[in-house]
Enzyme design. Sequence first.
Site, short mmCIF file in Angstrom:
data_model
loop_
_atom_site.label_atom_id
_atom_site.label_comp_id
_atom_site.label_asym_id
_atom_site.label_seq_id
_atom_site.Cartn_x
_atom_site.Cartn_y
_atom_site.Cartn_z
N HIS A 6 -47.90 83.01 -14.24
CA HIS A 6 -47.64 81.74 -13.57
C HIS A 6 -48.69 81.44 -12.50
O HIS A 6 -48.78 82.15 -11.50
CB HIS A 6 -46.24 81.83 -12.93
N ARG A 7 -49.47 80.42 -12.73
CA ARG A 7 -50.61 80.06 -11.86
C ARG A 7 -51.58 81.24 -11.75
O ARG A 7 -52.20 81.46 -10.71
CB ARG A 7 -50.13 79.63 -10.46
N GLU A 33 -50.83 80.51 -17.12
CA GLU A 33 -50.31 79.16 -16.86
C GLU A 33 -51.09 78.59 -15.68
O GLU A 33 -51.40 79.31 -14.72
CB GLU A 33 -48.81 79.23 -16.52
N ASP A 35 -52.10 74.58 -13.44
CA ASP A 35 -51.74 73.17 -13.22
C ASP A 35 -53.00 72.34 -13.01
O ASP A 35 -53.94 72.82 -12.38
CB ASP A 35 -50.87 73.07 -11.95
N HIS A 48 -52.06 73.11 -8.04
CA HIS A 48 -50.66 72.75 -8.29
C HIS A 48 -50.26 71.46 -7.58
O HIS A 48 -49.70 70.55 -8.19
CB HIS A 48 -49.74 73.89 -7.84
N GLU A 107 -50.52 72.83 -17.48
CA GLU A 107 -49.50 71.85 -17.08
C GLU A 107 -50.15 70.62 -16.47
O GLU A 107 -50.86 70.71 -15.47
CB GLU A 107 -48.50 72.47 -16.09
N LYS A 109 -49.82 67.58 -14.27
CA LYS A 109 -48.97 67.14 -13.17
C LYS A 109 -49.05 65.62 -13.03
O LYS A 109 -50.13 65.04 -13.21
CB LYS A 109 -49.43 67.78 -11.85
N ASP A 229 -44.79 85.42 -12.02
CA ASP A 229 -45.83 85.70 -11.03
C ASP A 229 -46.30 87.16 -11.13
O ASP A 229 -47.32 87.53 -10.57
CB ASP A 229 -45.27 85.49 -9.60
O1 G3P Z 1 -44.71 76.54 -16.22
C1 G3P Z 1 -43.57 76.16 -15.55
C2 G3P Z 1 -43.68 76.05 -14.08
O2 G3P Z 1 -44.99 76.26 -13.70
C3 G3P Z 1 -43.19 74.75 -13.55
O3 G3P Z 1 -43.10 74.74 -12.17
O4 G3P Z 1 -43.81 73.95 -9.98
O5 G3P Z 1 -44.65 76.12 -10.79
O6 G3P Z 1 -45.49 74.02 -11.78
P1 G3P Z 1 -44.32 74.72 -11.16
CA CA Z 2 -46.90 74.89 -13.42
#
Ligand code: G3P
Ligand code: CA
Length: 234
Positions: A6-7, A33, A35, A48, A107, A109, A229
């Site tokens: 995640h990120r 992942e 953003d 993000h 992702e 945004k 994470d």
């Molecule tokens: O991949 C799902 C998750 O990343 C969505 O929430 O706020 O971390 O972008 P966020």
């Molecule tokens: Ca995300």
Amino acid sequence: MHIIAHRGASAYAPENTFAAFEKAVELGADFIELDIQITKDGKLAVIHDDKVDRTTNGTGFVREYTMNELEQLDAGSWFGPEYQGEKIPSLEAVLRKYHNKTGLLIEIKSSKTQPGIEKAAGQLISRYGRSMNTIVQSFDAGAMRAFHHMYPSIQTAVLIRPRFGLLPRGRLRQIASFAQYVSLKATMISPFLIKSIHSCDLKALAWTVNGQKTGSRLKSWKIDGIITDYPDYF
Ligand code: G3P
Ligand code: CA
């Protein structure tokens, strides 16, 4: 079950930077992942928030900076002094480095406030060749439908917070006409929902899973991927 950082491995290094992406690869994540937000000069920046304030030494909206200006900011010191000088990456630089190396879950945004962002992302991803390991996701299902029609060979996911662990079968079938995945808030998932998703020929991802017990439970329910994470926990 895919392990998706995640990120990047954001528990260990500043989110959405090459430091976090390298850590994710080192820890064996199957996907990174990240953003994206559009810049003043129409480039795609990997960050993000729509503002730079939380994760850099700058202030203001990403859309008010050119990519070159964003690259001058320090995106690492907020996390720890050893990361001073980490930059906001461009999506192009990330694709160049990882498109053949690891999966990418990108992702988009704020499609509504950033017109053209899907097209810019699709064009860039297409330039690096069709990858079975690139998935584009958004909370905006309409934007993902439009994206699928423009770039049918790129996999897509719709992010959802399912109320009461349920999603109507009709909605899932509709999503299956333009996406391959649904990406679900982990606390809102039930085993019944995962079965229902699979019966509509979709795969299910869960976010954000940082507890090993939750990860094991979701695995026993046959989740297809978890977004975490801590990619080394699973
Ligand atoms: O991949 C799902 C998750 O990343 C969505 O929430 O706020 O971390 O972008 P966020
Ligand atoms: Ca995300």
